[in-house]
Design a protein around this motif. Structure first.
Motif, mmCIF file in Angstrom:
data_model
loop_
_atom_site.group_PDB
_atom_site.id
_atom_site.type_symbol
_atom_site.label_atom_id
_atom_site.label_comp_id
_atom_site.label_asym_id
_atom_site.label_seq_id
_atom_site.Cartn_x
_atom_site.Cartn_y
_atom_site.Cartn_z
ATOM 1 N N HIS A 1 0.808 -1.229 0.000
ATOM 2 C CA HIS A 1 0.000 0.000 0.000
ATOM 3 C C HIS A 1 0.836 1.271 0.000
ATOM 4 O O HIS A 1 0.286 2.368 -0.026
ATOM 5 N N GLY A 2 2.143 1.164 0.051
ATOM 6 C CA GLY A 2 2.978 2.360 0.081
ATOM 7 C C GLY A 2 4.336 2.096 -0.509
ATOM 8 O O GLY A 2 4.724 0.952 -0.764
ATOM 9 N N GLY A 3 5.068 3.172 -0.769
ATOM 10 C CA GLY A 3 6.397 3.046 -1.335
ATOM 11 C C GLY A 3 7.466 3.106 -0.267
ATOM 12 O O GLY A 3 7.201 3.312 0.922
ATOM 13 N N LEU A 4 8.698 2.904 -0.680
ATOM 14 C CA LEU A 4 9.853 2.993 0.200
ATOM 15 C C LEU A 4 10.632 4.266 -0.129
ATOM 16 O O LEU A 4 10.622 4.731 -1.275
ATOM 17 N N PRO A 5 11.320 4.829 0.837
ATOM 18 C CA PRO A 5 12.139 6.012 0.568
ATOM 19 C C PRO A 5 13.180 5.724 -0.508
ATOM 20 O O PRO A 5 13.855 4.686 -0.482
#
Length: 727
Positions: A460-464
């Motif tokens: 559901h989200g990205g990584l830095p």
């Protein structure tokens, strides 16, 4: 020099533990009549020539070259292009071996060493010029000569070598890559920043598993076999595919070892500090400002407070990217806060468990009330063996603040049964582990184990974006979020985990009740030895409070921490301060025999590696800061190692206890002769000082002098590699 003495030198070189792995695949004979250093064929036969009857480091150089070439050529076709690749790869590996094995000012035995040990690939002209030197080393069937390569073939080989160059080398060099500067081997000591080696040191006494350990012969074999598989992939031009598969294999092994469903719950990381940075990425993905609460960061890693705020924690990452220490990693939020939960009071004593829990509750309540997400690092165990805060209290805290609190268990010491790890994950807590502490694998092999709810965050989200400087996709779960990571592979990390895996497998084969029994006998005896030593003060043993499991061994303290009397003080009421304790730690791992009386020189020469000192406040120490040294029981104590072959269990455990007592005796010896040793300030060393090369070992692990092994002047002496030393 008599021929039998020269032959004895060869036998001594063959006894070296880092050469025996390759020697088992070869049949070695000696024929001084041949003018070349050696000749090998594709059946694994090696004939050593007259240059192998010289000075010991030169003999080791030629033998290492012969072994590498013979093993890589074994059962290959007579394809000239394949043979050329193997010849160049063997030369590169041998040249790098020389850099690790010789004194800095010692001239290399062959002119090509400097060219092949350089960081940059030699020019095509340089390769063509030196290649005729290597051709006579390979004896082809029927005695026919290798045909010259065409210009187009040289172009192809050069292009291959450019891509392969950084992956070619001895395993002890490759294992030092893909970490940070602390893995670099000192030219003068032969050891890295942790005082240990990626080569076995069976002559040293090692109880350093709370910090880092030199490889055992078992661990070295695990790493060397993985390197040979890598080299075959390099020669075929498919190293990247091999390394990605190796990463999947290791992640799968760790998942099975800790009882997880699949490898997508495992992230490989070079260190616990790298894991801490990854943990913050998961918490930050929840789109709330994060407050990290670190439990006793002075008892974890020095870089963790940086990583816990999303900042670079060194000047260079494990992938070799130069960064600015302390600056924010790209993509991490700038509003991350970091709080500290201490476990000790200002005098160095332990705080009451209830006080620690209360402080933690207050911190969490205040941060949640401020609209922040809390990332709580709890310890199982710290550098001195502390388990805190109380885990049941933390579970209650999670229930009180659902959706507001992430917990990661810093179990980087990995001094716990795998069932405990599974219990933490079932509570939806992430767990950081390593193969380099209790399991005595090489330093810088870590992993982050993910609970189900954390894995879902990747969907559901990205990584830095900045994590690409630290990690590769193959080290993380298969997820679109991980596409931001680098596409390469950390070969050093994978080789280190291969070595650690060998130790983990050996330990896992020992029944839990036997583990518990052996730990008890060792820890009881060494605890008594510390208590009866007037120069030492044992820190109050902390017994980890865990639920009872059948035949559990992890409810006992396996790290024995103690302070040392200052040399000018009459008793232990004035302990050694941190700076001088660090010197003592280094001198334990050094040969100090030149600075003590003759009667004590055997003890002074003994190399003793234990856990690095941990700073502790103390009102009577210089500057108000004392330190605790640590003598630890690791997995190798339980499972033994190849250098223990021939000893029964009782005899081996008795020797382990005797070795631990020698460490304590050497501490007192150093204190008694502090001034002379401090003036000389001897450096730690890979091996003790001997008149020639490395010490040979007897069946009991003590230094010994070989008999002449046949000591013949005949032209053809057959040496059975299978009969040399301990397998």
């Amino acid at each position: 020099m008599f021929a039998e003495n020269l032959t004895e030198t060869l036998l001594r070189v063959l006894e070296r533990p880092e050469l025996k792995v390759l020697a088992q695949f070869c049949c070695i004979t000696l024929n001084p009549s041949i003018g070349h250093p050696f000749q090998v064929n594709r059946q694994g036969d090696i004939t050593l020539g007259a240059p192998c009857l010289g000075e010991e480091t030169v003999v080791a150089f030629h033998l290492r070259h012969a072994l590498e070439l013979a093993v890589l050529l074994k059962k290959t076709s007579e394809s000239q292009r394949e043979t050329t690749r193997i010849i160049l790869a063997a030369a590169r590996t041998t040249a790098r071996f020389w850099l690790l094995d010789s004194c800095a000012d010692q001239p290399p035995p062959e002119a090509w060493v400097r060219v092949f040990s350089a960081a940059d690939v030699p020019t095509k002209a340089a390769l063509k010029a030196v290649y005729p030197v290597f051709q006579p080393l390979v004896a082809e069937a029927g005695g026919h000569e290798q045909r010259p390569l065409s210009s187009g073939e040289w172009d192809e080989i050069f292009d291959w070598l450019v891509k392969a160059w950084s992956l070619i080398g001895p395993v002890e060099a490759l294992m030092a890559e893909g970490g940070d500067a602390r893995l670099s081997v000192g030219v003068r000591t032969g050891l890295n920043h942790y005082g240990c080696s990626h080569r076995p040191r069976p002559w040293a006494v090692t109880f350093a598993s709370s910090t880092a350990s030199s490889l055992s012969e078992r661990g070295f074999t695990g790493g060397e076999l993985a390197r040979l598989a890598l080299m075959r992939a390099v020669l075929q031009g498919n190293a990247h595919t091999f390394l990605k598969q190796k990463a999947r294999d290791i992640r799968g092994y760790l998942a099975g070892f800790f009882g997880l469903v699949d490898s997508d719950a495992v992230i490989l990381s070079p260190s616990g500090t790298d894991s801490a940075l990854a943990v913050l990425a998961f918490s930050a993905a929840c789109n709330k400002p994060v407050t990290t609460v670190l439990t006793a960061p002075d008892e974890t890693g020095s870089g963790v407070p940086f990583a816990a705020q999303g900042c670079h924690f060194a000047q260079e990452t494990a992938r070799g990217v130069l960064v600015e220490k302390g600056s924010l990693v790209d993509g991490f939020p700038a509003d991350t806060r970091c709080l500290t939960l201490p476990l000790r009071n200002v005098e160095g004593g332990l705080r009451l468990s209830d006080d620690v829990v209360h402080s933690c509750q207050v911190m969490v309540a205040e941060e949640v009330a401020a609209g922040r997400r809390v990332l709580l690092h709890v310890l199982d165990l710290s550098k001195t063996g502390l388990l805190a805060p109380d885990m049941e209290a933390i579970a209650a805290l999670c229930a009180a603040y659902p959706g507001c609190l992430d917990v990661v268990v810093d179990a980087c010491q990995t001094r716990l049964m795998p069932q405990r790890v599974k219990t933490y994950l079932d509570r939806e807590w992430a767990v950081m582990v390593t193969g380099s502490k209790f399991y005595t694998g090489p330093p810088f092999c870590g992993a982050l184990l993910l609970p189900d709810s954390w894995k879902k965050r990747l969907a559901h989200g990205g990584l830095p974006a900045g994590l690409a400087a630290y990690a590769n996709q193959c080290e993380w779960p298969s997820s679109p979020a991980c596409q931001v990571l680098a596409s390469g592979a950390n070969h050093g990390l994978l080789l280190r985990w291969s070595a650690a895996r060998a130790e983990m497998e050996a330990f896992a084969a020992i029944p839990a009740d036997v583990v518990s029994e052996r730990l008890h006998s060792f820890l009881h005896a060494v605890t008594q030895a510390i208590l009866t030593q007037p120069d030492l003060q044992l820190l109050t043993p902390y017994v980890p409070q865990r639920p009872i499991l059948p035949d559990d061994w992890d409810r006992r303290q396996t790290i024995l921490s103690f302070m040392v009397r200052a040399p000018e003080a009459p008793d232990i009421d004035t302990p050694l301060d941190f700076d001088r304790c660090r010197k003592l730690y280094q001198w334990l791992n050094a040969d100090v025999s030149d600075y003590v009386p003759l009667v004590d020189r055997k003890l002074g020469a003994l190399l003793c590696h234990i856990g690095q000192p941990v700073a502790l406040p103390h009102p009577h120490a210089r500057g108000g800061k004392a330190a605790a040294l640590r003598l630890s029981a690791g997995a190798r104590l339980i499972s033994g190692e190849p250098s223990h072959d021939g000893l029964g269990t009782k005899a081996r455990m008795a020797r382990e206890i005797a070795d631990a007592r020698k460490v304590l005796e050497k501490i007192s010896l150093i204190l008694a002769h502090w001034s002379a040793i401090a003036t000389a300030d001897p450096l730690p060393s890979y091996a003790p000082k001997f008149s020639m090369g490395f010490p040979a070992l007897g069946a009991d692990g003590s230094s010994c002098h070989h008999g002449n092994g046949g000591g013949s002047q005949q032209a053809g002496i057959t040496i059975s590699s299978l009969a040399l030393g301990r397998s």
